[in-house]
Design an enzyme around this catalytic site. Structure first.
Site: not given
Ligand code: DQA
Length: 152
Positions: A10, A18, A23, A77, A98
């Site tokens: 999400p 965002r 990011y 998330a 991951e």
């Molecule tokens: C995320 C880190 C998560 O904590 C966050 O909810 C995201 C993005 C990341 O790519 O850094 O949506 O997965």
């Protein structure tokens, strides 16, 4: 040719807009292009997807059981909340990597726990969107090693 799924959770559809201080400025489309390019250089077909819905992500993981030999996943998330995604990933018999764009360990304590990390072949966090490229490259190596083992 091996096919891998790159699954995004999400809010990642808003990448670039965002919280760019966290990011970055690249969009998810940029990330998709980079994954497809590095995949094709490494002999992998990349199917790249994003959903804001937990159920859709679970459906894609089920689909991957038949259609893919690796999963790269940024559950966003859902990383920190979803036993259901963990259970789905546990039905997948191939490598899982991951990815997190940000260094989740440097952030709020609720981001320090991941349901997925315990079953992943590896975890990449904090390298920005470049982490996806690392993950696809690593996946190619893992799958090549498996193929070699199978032949010996
Ligand atoms: C995320 C880190 C998560 O904590 C966050 O909810 C995201 C993005 C990341 O790519 O850094 O949506 O997965």
């Amino acid at each position: 040719m091996n096919t891998i799924y790159v699954i995004n959770g999400p809010n990642l559809n808003l990448l670039g807009k965002r919280q760019p201080h966290i990011y970055g400025h690249e969009t998810l489309e940029d990330v998709k292009e980079a994954c497809i390019k590095v995949g094709s250089e490494s002999g992998l077909a990349v199917k790249f997807m994003q959903s804001n819905s937990e159920s859709q992500i679970i459906e894609w993981i089920h689909e991957a059981r038949e259609a893919a030999t690796g999963i790269v996943i940024n559950p966003a998330a859902f990383t920190h909340t979803s036993v259901a995604i963990l259970d789905a990933l546990n039905t997948f018999d191939h490598p899982i990597i991951e990815v997190h764009i940000s260094n989740v360990h440097k952030r709020e304590p609720f981001r320090h726990h991941s349901y997925v990390s315990g079953i992943a072949s590896g975890v990449i966090a904090g390298f920005g969107t470049q982490g996806y490229v690392f993950a696809v490259q690593r996946m190619a190596q893992l799958l090549a090693a498996t193929a070699t083992e199978r032949m010996s």
